[in-house]
Design a protein around this motif. Sequence first.
Motif, PDB file in Angstrom:
ATOM      1  N   VAL A 404       6.753  -0.498  -5.618  1.00 56.10           N
ATOM      2  CA  VAL A 404       7.776  -1.209  -6.386  1.00 56.10           C
ATOM      3  C   VAL A 404       7.218  -2.451  -7.066  1.00 56.10           C
ATOM      4  CG1 VAL A 404      10.028  -2.360  -6.252  1.00 56.10           C
ATOM      5  CG2 VAL A 404       9.588  -0.319  -4.865  1.00 56.10           C
ATOM      6  N   TRP A 405       6.612  -3.346  -6.285  1.00 51.38           N
ATOM      7  CA  TRP A 405       6.163  -4.623  -6.844  1.00 51.38           C
ATOM      8  C   TRP A 405       4.809  -4.953  -6.242  1.00 51.38           C
ATOM      9  CZ3 TRP A 405       9.134  -9.913  -6.158  1.00 51.38           C
ATOM     10  CH2 TRP A 405       8.520 -10.874  -6.974  1.00 51.38           C
ATOM     11  N   LEU A 406       3.755  -4.789  -7.042  1.00 44.41           N
ATOM     12  CA  LEU A 406       2.392  -4.972  -6.554  1.00 44.41           C
ATOM     13  C   LEU A 406       1.741  -6.169  -7.213  1.00 44.41           C
ATOM     14  CD1 LEU A 406       2.973  -1.695  -6.570  1.00 44.41           C
ATOM     15  CD2 LEU A 406       0.630  -1.665  -5.768  1.00 44.41           C
ATOM     16  N   LEU A 407       1.204  -7.045  -6.394  1.00 45.19           N
ATOM     17  CA  LEU A 407       0.477  -8.209  -6.890  1.00 45.19           C
ATOM     18  C   LEU A 407      -1.029  -8.060  -6.702  1.00 45.19           C
ATOM     19  CD1 LEU A 407       2.770 -11.097  -5.579  1.00 45.19           C
ATOM     20  CD2 LEU A 407       2.844  -9.893  -7.772  1.00 45.19           C
ATOM     21  N   THR A 408      -1.448  -7.027  -5.975  1.00 42.42           N
ATOM     22  CA  THR A 408      -2.875  -6.775  -5.756  1.00 42.42           C
ATOM     23  C   THR A 408      -3.159  -5.318  -6.091  1.00 42.42           C
ATOM     24  OG1 THR A 408      -2.627  -6.056  -3.463  1.00 42.42           O
ATOM     25  CG2 THR A 408      -2.853  -8.411  -3.833  1.00 42.42           C
ATOM     26  N   ARG A 409      -4.428  -4.987  -6.178  1.00 45.17           N
ATOM     27  CA  ARG A 409      -4.769  -3.588  -6.435  1.00 45.17           C
ATOM     28  C   ARG A 409      -4.583  -2.759  -5.165  1.00 45.17           C
ATOM     29  NH1 ARG A 409      -9.583  -2.599  -4.158  1.00 45.17           N
ATOM     30  NH2 ARG A 409     -11.049  -4.322  -3.896  1.00 45.17           N
ATOM     31  N   SER A 410      -4.522  -1.473  -5.357  1.00 45.44           N
ATOM     32  CA  SER A 410      -4.325  -0.549  -4.242  1.00 45.44           C
ATOM     33  C   SER A 410      -5.669   0.018  -3.800  1.00 45.44           C
ATOM     34  CB  SER A 410      -3.400   0.590  -4.675  1.00 45.44           C
ATOM     35  OG  SER A 410      -3.973   1.289  -5.771  1.00 45.44           O
ATOM     36  N   ALA A 411      -5.627   0.842  -2.748  1.00 46.60           N
ATOM     37  CA  ALA A 411      -6.794   1.599  -2.302  1.00 46.60           C
ATOM     38  C   ALA A 411      -6.372   3.054  -2.170  1.00 46.60           C
ATOM     39  CB  ALA A 411      -7.303   1.071  -0.967  1.00 46.60           C
ATOM     40  N   THR A 412      -7.291   3.981  -2.379  1.00 48.92           N
ATOM     41  CA  THR A 412      -6.973   5.406  -2.289  1.00 48.92           C
ATOM     42  C   THR A 412      -7.989   6.104  -1.409  1.00 48.92           C
ATOM     43  OG1 THR A 412      -8.301   5.988  -4.243  1.00 48.92           O
ATOM     44  CG2 THR A 412      -6.003   5.383  -4.616  1.00 48.92           C
ATOM     45  N   ASP A 413      -7.553   7.238  -0.820  1.00 55.67           N
ATOM     46  CA  ASP A 413      -8.484   8.042  -0.023  1.00 55.67           C
ATOM     47  C   ASP A 413      -8.696   9.394  -0.690  1.00 55.67           C
ATOM     48  OD1 ASP A 413      -6.263   9.628   0.591  1.00 55.67           O
ATOM     49  OD2 ASP A 413      -5.999   8.746   2.582  1.00 55.67           O
ATOM     50  N   GLY A 414      -9.513  10.219  -0.065  1.00 57.57           N
ATOM     51  CA  GLY A 414      -9.859  11.506  -0.650  1.00 57.57           C
ATOM     52  C   GLY A 414      -8.713  12.485  -0.730  1.00 57.57           C
ATOM     53  N   ALA A 415      -7.649  12.232   0.026  1.00 60.38           N
ATOM     54  CA  ALA A 415      -6.496  13.131   0.017  1.00 60.38           C
ATOM     55  C   ALA A 415      -5.461  12.745  -1.040  1.00 60.38           C
ATOM     56  CB  ALA A 415      -5.847  13.154   1.394  1.00 60.38           C
ATOM     57  N   SER A 465      -4.012 -10.115   0.294  1.00 65.65           N
ATOM     58  CA  SER A 465      -4.471 -10.333  -1.078  1.00 65.65           C
ATOM     59  C   SER A 465      -5.418  -9.256  -1.575  1.00 65.65           C
ATOM     60  CB  SER A 465      -5.165 -11.698  -1.187  1.00 65.65           C
ATOM     61  OG  SER A 465      -6.297 -11.751  -0.329  1.00 65.65           O
ATOM     62  N   SER A 466      -5.933  -8.424  -0.672  1.00 68.25           N
ATOM     63  CA  SER A 466      -6.850  -7.369  -1.100  1.00 68.25           C
ATOM     64  C   SER A 466      -7.043  -6.367   0.021  1.00 68.25           C
ATOM     65  CB  SER A 466      -8.205  -7.966  -1.488  1.00 68.25           C
ATOM     66  OG  SER A 466      -9.065  -6.970  -1.997  1.00 68.25           O
ATOM     67  N   LEU A 467      -7.323  -5.125  -0.352  1.00 70.93           N
ATOM     68  CA  LEU A 467      -7.676  -4.105   0.631  1.00 70.93           C
ATOM     69  C   LEU A 467      -8.599  -3.098  -0.018  1.00 70.93           C
ATOM     70  CD1 LEU A 467      -4.571  -1.800   1.308  1.00 70.93           C
ATOM     71  CD2 LEU A 467      -4.789  -3.292  -0.646  1.00 70.93           C
ATOM     72  N   VAL A 468      -9.528  -2.553   0.765  1.00 72.59           N
ATOM     73  CA  VAL A 468     -10.517  -1.616   0.256  1.00 72.59           C
ATOM     74  C   VAL A 468     -11.010  -0.761   1.414  1.00 72.59           C
ATOM     75  CG1 VAL A 468     -12.442  -3.219   0.599  1.00 72.59           C
ATOM     76  CG2 VAL A 468     -12.631  -1.425  -1.132  1.00 72.59           C
ATOM     77  N   PHE A 469     -11.350   0.498   1.132  1.00 69.11           N
ATOM     78  CA  PHE A 469     -11.922   1.355   2.169  1.00 69.11           C
ATOM     79  C   PHE A 469     -13.397   1.011   2.352  1.00 69.11           C
ATOM     80  CE2 PHE A 469      -8.219   4.113   1.694  1.00 69.11           C
ATOM     81  CZ  PHE A 469      -8.019   4.494   3.014  1.00 69.11           C
ATOM     82  N   SER A 470     -13.758   0.664   3.598  1.00 70.62           N
ATOM     83  CA  SER A 470     -15.160   0.411   3.918  1.00 70.62           C
ATOM     84  C   SER A 470     -15.883   1.716   4.238  1.00 70.62           C
ATOM     85  CB  SER A 470     -15.270  -0.546   5.095  1.00 70.62           C
ATOM     86  OG  SER A 470     -14.532  -0.074   6.206  1.00 70.62           O
ATOM     87  N   LYS A 471     -15.138   2.695   4.739  1.00 65.08           N
ATOM     88  CA  LYS A 471     -15.619   4.050   4.976  1.00 65.08           C
ATOM     89  C   LYS A 471     -14.381   4.912   5.176  1.00 65.08           C
ATOM     90  CE  LYS A 471     -16.444   3.216   9.914  1.00 65.08           C
ATOM     91  NZ  LYS A 471     -17.472   3.198  10.970  1.00 65.08           N
TER      92      LYS A 471
END
Length: 545
Positions: A404-415, A465-471
């Motif tokens: 709905v309301w995003l102030l930061t970027r998203s993260a995605t997985d292989g699925a 403020s941020s999220l990312v897949f490390s593995k």
Amino acid sequence: MQKANYHNSSDEAKGQDFKYQAVNTNKPLTGGPNTKVSIKGSGFENTPEGNIIDFNGKPATVVAATETEIIVQAPAEVTTGPVSVNINGQKITGPAFTVVGKPVINVVSPLSGPQGAVMTITGDIFSDMPEENHVFINNVEVLVTDATKSQLKLTIPGGTGSGNIRVVVNDQTTDGPQFKDQTLGISGITPDNGLAGTSITVTGTGFSAVATQNIVTINGVATTVTAATETSLTLTAPPTVSTGDLKVAVNGQEAQAPVPFKRAGVITFAGGPNSAVFSAGTVAMAIDSHNNLYVVDQIDKKVKKITPDGAVTNLQAGGADIVWNNPTGVTVDKNDNIYVSDAGAVNIMKITPAGDMVVHTSGFSPGAITIDANGVIYAAVQGIATGMNRVSAVGTYSKINGPVWLLTRSATDGAGNVYYPDQSTNSANGVRITPASGSTYDLVGQSEAGYADGIAYMAQFNGISSLVFSKPGELLVMDNYNKALRKVIVDKREVTTLAKFGFGYQDGTLAQAKFNSVSDIAIGSDGSIYFLDAQNKAIRKIFLQ
């Protein structure tokens, strides 16, 4: 004739004597299979076979019995529940027995030492009753003097000889590390993490007061001892310091620190509060396969490129610096094409490795962006409650149901699952997930801001403020107002803290490091982690191992 004399009396029958049975105490109240439990009370049979005991309905073996005490062994299939005593058909129920796992040993300090040294064992599933904990060194029992559920203390008696440490809690046994019965021992190292040049204090017993007679190594690499007493050493982490055991050798004896020394800490990779390299308006960061960083400087209207050696230039196309209208995000695909979202120009531009720039998509006002392995971009739409668009590899876009309301970027997985903090649903104090198919739900965190590790909604954040897949399966999350780097194990929905920092600006160990505000995270191909410390106008690099 003599008259017969008869004596009249009533017939009598004597049954079993009546005994009043009562259970007063059970001890211990926790344990596992084969734990011996003392049941104290009154009216028991004084033979084992006369008392029938069950743990939550499972029959148990009676080891010994008197009229006031029964010793019983918990069954192999024991489960949590009440302990019942059945005597001659009369059943009474005592306190519940709670099944717990074996004791957990995390750290033993020291791992060697002389008579009189105090040993501390930290871990879990100990008993807070000292007498229910039994510690053995080389099969010699040593009295536990103080106990909590997470820590045991005892005084080394000397003369045990060298051998393994064993902890037994209510008949549940766990083997620990080896202990050396000697004068040389290390009780602690402060700090237990740092980078090259970090000053480290080692405390213990049996050191030489002559600095050069103490041979200290970290992961096999020699260090320089700068000061020494019989109970304390000061040394400097070597230039090639790496994570590993810290050991001290003196006069033929060798001691190992209770915990490894970790190569960990924070350095400023580029910029800084007194530098003009960046403005205080950096908002996003991405990294390519060659570990070049790209930083969006919104105030300067540029995207800055930082090479692995720290050189900073402006992103160019056709040999000239690119000046943006209102840049808001950046991401890099697997072929090192760079995508920059420009909310002012209402488009996302693509810059190829050759320096060519084209419009990738247009028609909406893009904010923070990220890209998956298939070249699909997930773009927050600028504005209040305007959601997220999915931009295909050829530039067409569609609305994603859920965000709905995003102030930061998203993260995605292989699925194809999308992970993001949503300002409208939980004040950016948790991570939501929108599966490729299915309904959106909260993965971890809750609406109330706070700070707590835990599972699912038991965890608390304060301004992601941020999220990312490390593995695969492991998210790194920057909890901005708590100044904490958190880890999320996705399948377990488990949150733990990797490091918690102070407020301000300082490089150093994990305990010393300070940040102002972290607006993005990037992870290099070598596992290096970079923070965009916007208010300090800096790119910071963190080492965790």
